[in-house]
Motif scaffolding. Structure first.
Motif, PDB file in Angstrom:
ATOM      1  N   ILE A  17      26.556  24.090  54.047  1.00 33.46           N
ATOM      2  CA  ILE A  17      27.061  22.777  53.665  1.00 33.46           C
ATOM      3  C   ILE A  17      27.273  22.702  52.155  1.00 33.46           C
ATOM      4  O   ILE A  17      28.269  22.153  51.677  1.00 33.46           O
ATOM      5  CB  ILE A  17      26.106  21.678  54.166  1.00 33.46           C
ATOM      6  CG1 ILE A  17      26.213  21.573  55.689  1.00 33.46           C
ATOM      7  CG2 ILE A  17      26.409  20.332  53.516  1.00 33.46           C
ATOM      8  CD1 ILE A  17      25.179  20.706  56.338  1.00 33.46           C
ATOM      9  N   VAL A  18      26.332  23.250  51.396  1.00 33.56           N
ATOM     10  CA  VAL A  18      26.496  23.288  49.939  1.00 33.56           C
ATOM     11  C   VAL A  18      27.725  24.101  49.568  1.00 33.56           C
ATOM     12  O   VAL A  18      28.505  23.720  48.690  1.00 33.56           O
ATOM     13  CB  VAL A  18      25.233  23.860  49.268  1.00 33.56           C
ATOM     14  CG1 VAL A  18      25.493  24.174  47.800  1.00 33.56           C
ATOM     15  CG2 VAL A  18      24.077  22.871  49.400  1.00 33.56           C
ATOM     16  N   TRP A  24      35.128  22.223  48.338  1.00 31.08           N
ATOM     17  CA  TRP A  24      35.845  20.944  48.305  1.00 31.08           C
ATOM     18  C   TRP A  24      35.989  20.437  46.872  1.00 31.08           C
ATOM     19  O   TRP A  24      36.983  19.796  46.533  1.00 31.08           O
ATOM     20  CB  TRP A  24      35.102  19.906  49.140  1.00 31.08           C
ATOM     21  CG  TRP A  24      35.437  19.949  50.603  1.00 31.08           C
ATOM     22  CD1 TRP A  24      36.635  20.272  51.160  1.00 31.08           C
ATOM     23  CD2 TRP A  24      34.558  19.657  51.699  1.00 31.08           C
ATOM     24  NE1 TRP A  24      36.567  20.212  52.536  1.00 31.08           N
ATOM     25  CE2 TRP A  24      35.308  19.830  52.890  1.00 31.08           C
ATOM     26  CE3 TRP A  24      33.230  19.263  51.788  1.00 31.08           C
ATOM     27  CZ2 TRP A  24      34.751  19.611  54.155  1.00 31.08           C
ATOM     28  CZ3 TRP A  24      32.682  19.050  53.044  1.00 31.08           C
ATOM     29  CH2 TRP A  24      33.436  19.225  54.210  1.00 31.08           C
ATOM     30  N   SER A  25      34.984  20.713  46.050  1.00 30.91           N
ATOM     31  CA  SER A  25      34.985  20.194  44.679  1.00 30.91           C
ATOM     32  C   SER A  25      36.049  20.843  43.795  1.00 30.91           C
ATOM     33  O   SER A  25      36.257  20.416  42.660  1.00 30.91           O
ATOM     34  CB  SER A  25      33.608  20.391  44.030  1.00 30.91           C
ATOM     35  OG  SER A  25      33.362  21.757  43.724  1.00 30.91           O
ATOM     36  N   ILE A 219      41.277  27.911  50.349  1.00 34.95           N
ATOM     37  CA  ILE A 219      39.919  27.904  49.784  1.00 34.95           C
ATOM     38  C   ILE A 219      39.377  26.492  49.656  1.00 34.95           C
ATOM     39  O   ILE A 219      38.198  26.242  49.932  1.00 34.95           O
ATOM     40  CB  ILE A 219      39.907  28.608  48.413  1.00 34.95           C
ATOM     41  CG1 ILE A 219      40.286  30.079  48.577  1.00 34.95           C
ATOM     42  CG2 ILE A 219      38.545  28.486  47.748  1.00 34.95           C
ATOM     43  CD1 ILE A 219      40.464  30.819  47.266  1.00 34.95           C
ATOM     44  N   GLN A 220      40.222  25.539  49.253  1.00 34.14           N
ATOM     45  CA  GLN A 220      39.720  24.190  49.003  1.00 34.14           C
ATOM     46  C   GLN A 220      39.774  23.301  50.236  1.00 34.14           C
ATOM     47  O   GLN A 220      39.073  22.297  50.300  1.00 34.14           O
ATOM     48  CB  GLN A 220      40.527  23.550  47.869  1.00 34.14           C
ATOM     49  CG  GLN A 220      39.917  22.281  47.287  1.00 34.14           C
ATOM     50  CD  GLN A 220      40.314  21.015  48.023  1.00 34.14           C
ATOM     51  OE1 GLN A 220      41.435  20.907  48.522  1.00 34.14           O
ATOM     52  NE2 GLN A 220      39.412  20.047  48.088  1.00 34.14           N
ATOM     53  N   MET A 221      40.571  23.655  51.243  1.00 30.27           N
ATOM     54  CA  MET A 221      40.727  22.748  52.372  1.00 30.27           C
ATOM     55  C   MET A 221      40.297  23.346  53.710  1.00 30.27           C
ATOM     56  O   MET A 221      39.368  22.857  54.337  1.00 30.27           O
ATOM     57  CB  MET A 221      42.195  22.300  52.454  1.00 30.27           C
ATOM     58  CG  MET A 221      42.467  21.282  53.556  1.00 30.27           C
ATOM     59  SD  MET A 221      41.382  19.824  53.540  1.00 30.27           S
ATOM     60  CE  MET A 221      41.893  19.031  52.022  1.00 30.27           C
ATOM     61  N   LEU A 243      23.722  16.361  50.879  1.00 29.71           N
ATOM     62  CA  LEU A 243      24.105  17.636  50.266  1.00 29.71           C
ATOM     63  C   LEU A 243      25.543  17.622  49.755  1.00 29.71           C
ATOM     64  O   LEU A 243      25.841  18.210  48.711  1.00 29.71           O
ATOM     65  CB  LEU A 243      23.904  18.782  51.253  1.00 29.71           C
ATOM     66  CG  LEU A 243      22.447  19.110  51.608  1.00 29.71           C
ATOM     67  CD1 LEU A 243      22.381  20.127  52.742  1.00 29.71           C
ATOM     68  CD2 LEU A 243      21.702  19.644  50.383  1.00 29.71           C
ATOM     69  N   ILE A 244      26.448  16.946  50.469  1.00 24.13           N
ATOM     70  CA  ILE A 244      27.850  16.971  50.035  1.00 24.13           C
ATOM     71  C   ILE A 244      28.087  16.092  48.811  1.00 24.13           C
ATOM     72  O   ILE A 244      29.201  16.104  48.261  1.00 24.13           O
ATOM     73  CB  ILE A 244      28.821  16.578  51.171  1.00 24.13           C
ATOM     74  CG1 ILE A 244      28.570  15.147  51.631  1.00 24.13           C
ATOM     75  CG2 ILE A 244      28.750  17.562  52.312  1.00 24.13           C
ATOM     76  CD1 ILE A 244      29.634  14.635  52.589  1.00 24.13           C
ATOM     77  N   LEU A 245      27.063  15.350  48.368  1.00 24.41           N
ATOM     78  CA  LEU A 245      27.209  14.611  47.110  1.00 24.41           C
ATOM     79  C   LEU A 245      27.332  15.553  45.914  1.00 24.41           C
ATOM     80  O   LEU A 245      27.617  15.111  44.800  1.00 24.41           O
ATOM     81  CB  LEU A 245      26.025  13.663  46.905  1.00 24.41           C
ATOM     82  CG  LEU A 245      25.989  12.440  47.823  1.00 24.41           C
ATOM     83  CD1 LEU A 245      24.737  11.614  47.568  1.00 24.41           C
ATOM     84  CD2 LEU A 245      27.233  11.579  47.636  1.00 24.41           C
ATOM     85  N   ILE A 246      27.126  16.838  46.165  1.00 25.03           N
ATOM     86  CA  ILE A 246      27.397  17.838  45.127  1.00 25.03           C
ATOM     87  C   ILE A 246      28.876  17.810  44.741  1.00 25.03           C
ATOM     88  O   ILE A 246      29.239  18.045  43.585  1.00 25.03           O
ATOM     89  CB  ILE A 246      27.005  19.244  45.633  1.00 25.03           C
ATOM     90  CG1 ILE A 246      25.490  19.308  45.869  1.00 25.03           C
ATOM     91  CG2 ILE A 246      27.444  20.334  44.664  1.00 25.03           C
ATOM     92  CD1 ILE A 246      25.058  20.569  46.590  1.00 25.03           C
TER      93      ILE A 246
END
Length: 300
Positions: A17-18, A24-25, A219-221, A243-246
């Motif tokens: 998940i991280v 995503w970031s 890579i991003q999607m 965790l996705i708040l990273i």
């Protein structure tokens, strides 16, 4: 998802998940890249959204196992196309930090929609989350108004959060449908809906930029969704939400590290950081107690 996974499996799920959140970031890194300066700013958002979804399909289509049609897929795909268009259009025009935090209002909109449409019960943590999130966006909007900022881009960022909530609510009503099919359908609809605008406004850019667009889509999607889905099999949804708040934390960091010396770099203002902090507090107080309860239960 496993209700009580072994510690090694749970940690593997957290790492997945991280990893998905980190990938995503990278949205701001690609959206702010000078590789796409050959596209006019007014059409760059449409073109980025179109090509990102187009290249994402290359990975997603082979993963589909059980395609089917339901009426809820119509509003889902429309919301998804609006979400990626508004998000990328806002990202082109204002600091990445502003866009990502305004999109992260989506849990508040999901809660509002779940209460009014699905008749879910409201909890105190939900109300507090909503109030913190609204306070954060109110601060950002008020200061942008005072500073004469790009209000259209701010509105598009808010719209991306609202339409993201629409995607979540419609997908939630189809929990038994193949997730790979749903995300593939969303990207295919985005390509079809944005094709007329992408076709009319497309201008040639360097070949290396198209390679970057391929990386953007893959890579991003597409890969993060696959990684995230596998992580959810081992981690409960509350912990995954924490965790996705990273992602919103890393988005402006990547942009700063990569493009701070570029003439077009626009640093986030203090009110963006403060407003994002309020949204962050609202989300943490909503999901952290559930994570703590699940952790205690696991070790009893």
């Amino acid at each position: 998802m496993i209700s009580n996974p072994p510690p090694s499996e749970a940690w593997r799920g957290r790492l997945l998940i991280v990893l998905a959140a980190v990938m995503w970031s990278m949205s701001g890194f690609f959206a702010k890249a000078p590789w796409f300066d050959g596209w006019p700013p007014e059409s760059r958002g449409v073109l980025l959204a179109f090509f990102r979804s187009l290249f994402a399909l290359l990975i997603l289509v082979p993963l589909v196992r059980r395609p089917e049609f339901r009426l809820a897929m119509i509003p889902m795909t429309v919301c998804f196309a609006l979400m990626v268009w508004s998000f990328m259009s806002a990202m082109v025009s204002i600091p990445a930090a502003s866009v990502i935090w305004l999109q992260y209002l989506s849990p508040a909109w999901v809660m509002l929609g779940a209460v009014t449409i699905l008749k879910d019960r409201v909890r105190g943590a939900d109300v507090r989350m909503f109030l913190f999130c609204i306070a954060g966006v109110a601060l950002i909007l008020a200061m942008e108004l005072r500073a004469g900022g790009n209000l259209l881009a701010i509105a598009l960022a808010v719209l991306s959060g609202i339409t993201f909530a629409g995607v979540v609510l419609t997908i939630r009503s189809m929990s038994d449908v193949d997730s790979a099919w749903l995300i593939t359908l969303n990207h295919a609809a985005t390509v079809l809906l944005l094709l007329p605008w992408a076709w009319s406004s497309h201008q040639t850019i360097q070949l290396s930029a198209y390679v970057a667009l391929g990386a953007f889509g893959v890579i991003q999607m597409s890969i993060p969704y696959i990684v995230f889905a596998r992580g959810l099999r081992r981690v409960n949804s509350a912990e995954a939400s924490m965790l996705i708040l990273i992602e919103p934390i890393l988005v402006p960091i990547w942009v700063y590290l990569a493009w701070r010396h570029h003439p077009s770099y626009d640093a986030p203002q203090w009110w963006t950081l403060a407003g994002g902090g309020l949204i962050f507090v609202g989300l943490v107080q909503r999901y952290l107690p559930a994570v703590i309860r699940n952790t205690r239960r696991r070790f009893r």
